[in-house]
Design a protein around this motif. Structure first.
Motif, PDB file in Angstrom:
ATOM      1  N   ASP A  53      27.086 -36.903  40.839  1.00 28.39           N
ATOM      2  CA  ASP A  53      26.006 -37.089  41.804  1.00 28.39           C
ATOM      3  C   ASP A  53      24.942 -38.064  41.310  1.00 28.39           C
ATOM      4  N   ASP A  54      25.014 -38.484  40.055  1.00 30.54           N
ATOM      5  CA  ASP A  54      23.986 -39.336  39.467  1.00 30.54           C
ATOM      6  C   ASP A  54      24.069 -40.768  39.996  1.00 30.54           C
ATOM      7  N   ILE A  55      22.954 -41.483  39.842  1.00 32.08           N
ATOM      8  CA  ILE A  55      22.928 -42.908  40.136  1.00 32.08           C
ATOM      9  C   ILE A  55      23.132 -43.626  38.817  1.00 32.08           C
ATOM     10  N   THR A 107      27.296 -31.580  54.749  1.00 31.84           N
ATOM     11  CA  THR A 107      26.603 -32.644  55.480  1.00 31.84           C
ATOM     12  C   THR A 107      25.617 -33.346  54.564  1.00 31.84           C
ATOM     13  N   PHE A 108      24.800 -32.568  53.825  1.00 29.03           N
ATOM     14  CA  PHE A 108      23.846 -33.166  52.889  1.00 29.03           C
ATOM     15  C   PHE A 108      24.574 -33.937  51.791  1.00 29.03           C
ATOM     16  N   ALA A 109      25.654 -33.370  51.256  1.00 30.40           N
ATOM     17  CA  ALA A 109      26.395 -34.028  50.181  1.00 30.40           C
ATOM     18  C   ALA A 109      26.967 -35.359  50.654  1.00 30.40           C
ATOM     19  N   ASN A 110      27.533 -35.396  51.853  1.00 32.78           N
ATOM     20  CA  ASN A 110      28.075 -36.646  52.386  1.00 32.78           C
ATOM     21  C   ASN A 110      26.977 -37.685  52.583  1.00 32.78           C
ATOM     22  N   ASN A 119      24.095 -37.822  51.009  1.00 29.12           N
ATOM     23  CA  ASN A 119      23.629 -38.242  49.692  1.00 29.12           C
ATOM     24  C   ASN A 119      24.614 -39.194  49.024  1.00 29.12           C
ATOM     25  N   GLN A 120      25.914 -38.993  49.202  1.00 27.72           N
ATOM     26  CA  GLN A 120      26.899 -39.898  48.611  1.00 27.72           C
ATOM     27  C   GLN A 120      26.813 -41.283  49.257  1.00 27.72           C
ATOM     28  N   ILE A 121      26.556 -41.331  50.558  1.00 29.89           N
ATOM     29  CA  ILE A 121      26.375 -42.615  51.236  1.00 29.89           C
ATOM     30  C   ILE A 121      25.120 -43.299  50.711  1.00 29.89           C
ATOM     31  N   ASN A 122      24.026 -42.552  50.586  1.00 30.14           N
ATOM     32  CA  ASN A 122      22.785 -43.114  50.028  1.00 30.14           C
ATOM     33  C   ASN A 122      23.010 -43.620  48.612  1.00 30.14           C
ATOM     34  N   ARG A 123      23.679 -42.835  47.805  1.00 31.16           N
ATOM     35  CA  ARG A 123      23.948 -43.197  46.408  1.00 31.16           C
ATOM     36  C   ARG A 123      24.738 -44.500  46.333  1.00 31.16           C
ATOM     37  N   ALA A 124      25.776 -44.626  47.144  1.00 28.90           N
ATOM     38  CA  ALA A 124      26.588 -45.847  47.146  1.00 28.90           C
ATOM     39  C   ALA A 124      25.760 -47.053  47.588  1.00 28.90           C
ATOM     40  N   GLU A 125      24.918 -46.867  48.578  1.00 31.49           N
ATOM     41  CA  GLU A 125      24.076 -47.961  49.061  1.00 31.49           C
ATOM     42  C   GLU A 125      23.034 -48.369  48.007  1.00 31.49           C
TER      43      GLU A 125
END
Length: 192
Positions: A166-168, A43-46, A48-54
């Motif tokens: 996981d990086d930006i 749940t956290f990984a998903n 965070n991936q949405i946040n990262r993409a945004e």
């Protein structure tokens, strides 16, 4: 004389049965906890991936519509990574990364704030000491890539063992005549 047939359970057999049932229940309980932790990490990984993409989309859209004139990391310290952009039209933008949050601010040349977004990164830590910069150029164009590390706890990655997925990672392509670095920029942040 007739022999008695004792078919009852002894105390030792009863204790062994309870011990075996306890061991099985402990393994079942541990399995349920592991499944719950995996679900929480996913749940956290998903999220965070949405946040990262945004984050990447917001910043790269802003950078693409402007011409970078300068980049610096003024104001960075051990707990904040600041990346400041100045543009040819006089506007500015700023990335502020803390251990678990990411802020992007953009201002016009009149100092009017146009973008102010904040994202929270859960179950992970942003590496705030520095961001890696990759700069390459030819006679006409240059490419700029800024990589901000995120260390997720579920992957057990650290500075020396980083999972770059996981990086930006921010990318920009511009004209060499607009922004030509005389000294190579390899790092932004407190440790540079």
């Amino acid at each position: 004389m007739k022999k008695l047939n004792k078919k009852g359970t002894t105390l030792v057999e009863l204790i062994i049965s309870v011990a075996l049932i306890s061991v099985v229940l402990m393994f079942m309980f541990k399995l349920l906890i592991d499944i719950n932790n995996d679900q929480t990490n996913n749940t956290f990984a998903n999220k965070n991936q949405i946040n990262r993409a945004e984050i990447i989309k917001t910043i790269e859209t802003d950078l693409t519509n402007k011409t970078i004139k300068g980049i610096n990391s003024n104001g960075s310290n051990k707990t904040n990574l600041n990346i400041n952009f100045s543009f040819s039209d006089g506007s500015t933008s700023k990335i502020i990364a803390t251990e678990n949050s990411f802020i992007y601010k953009s201002k016009t040349s009149n100092n009017i704030e146009t973008t102010n977004k904040k994202w929270t990164i859960e179950s992970a830590t942003l590496y705030t000491n520095s961001a890696k910069v990759y700069y390459s150029k030819d006679n006409n164009f240059y490419t700029l890539n800024i990589n901000i590390e995120i260390h997720t706890t579920n992957d057990k990655n650290t500075f020396n063992n980083n999972n770059i997925l996981d990086d930006i990672s921010l990318s920009y392509i511009g004209k060499t005549s607009d922004y030509n670095l005389t000294t190579p920029l390899t790092c932004l942040g407190y440790d540079c």
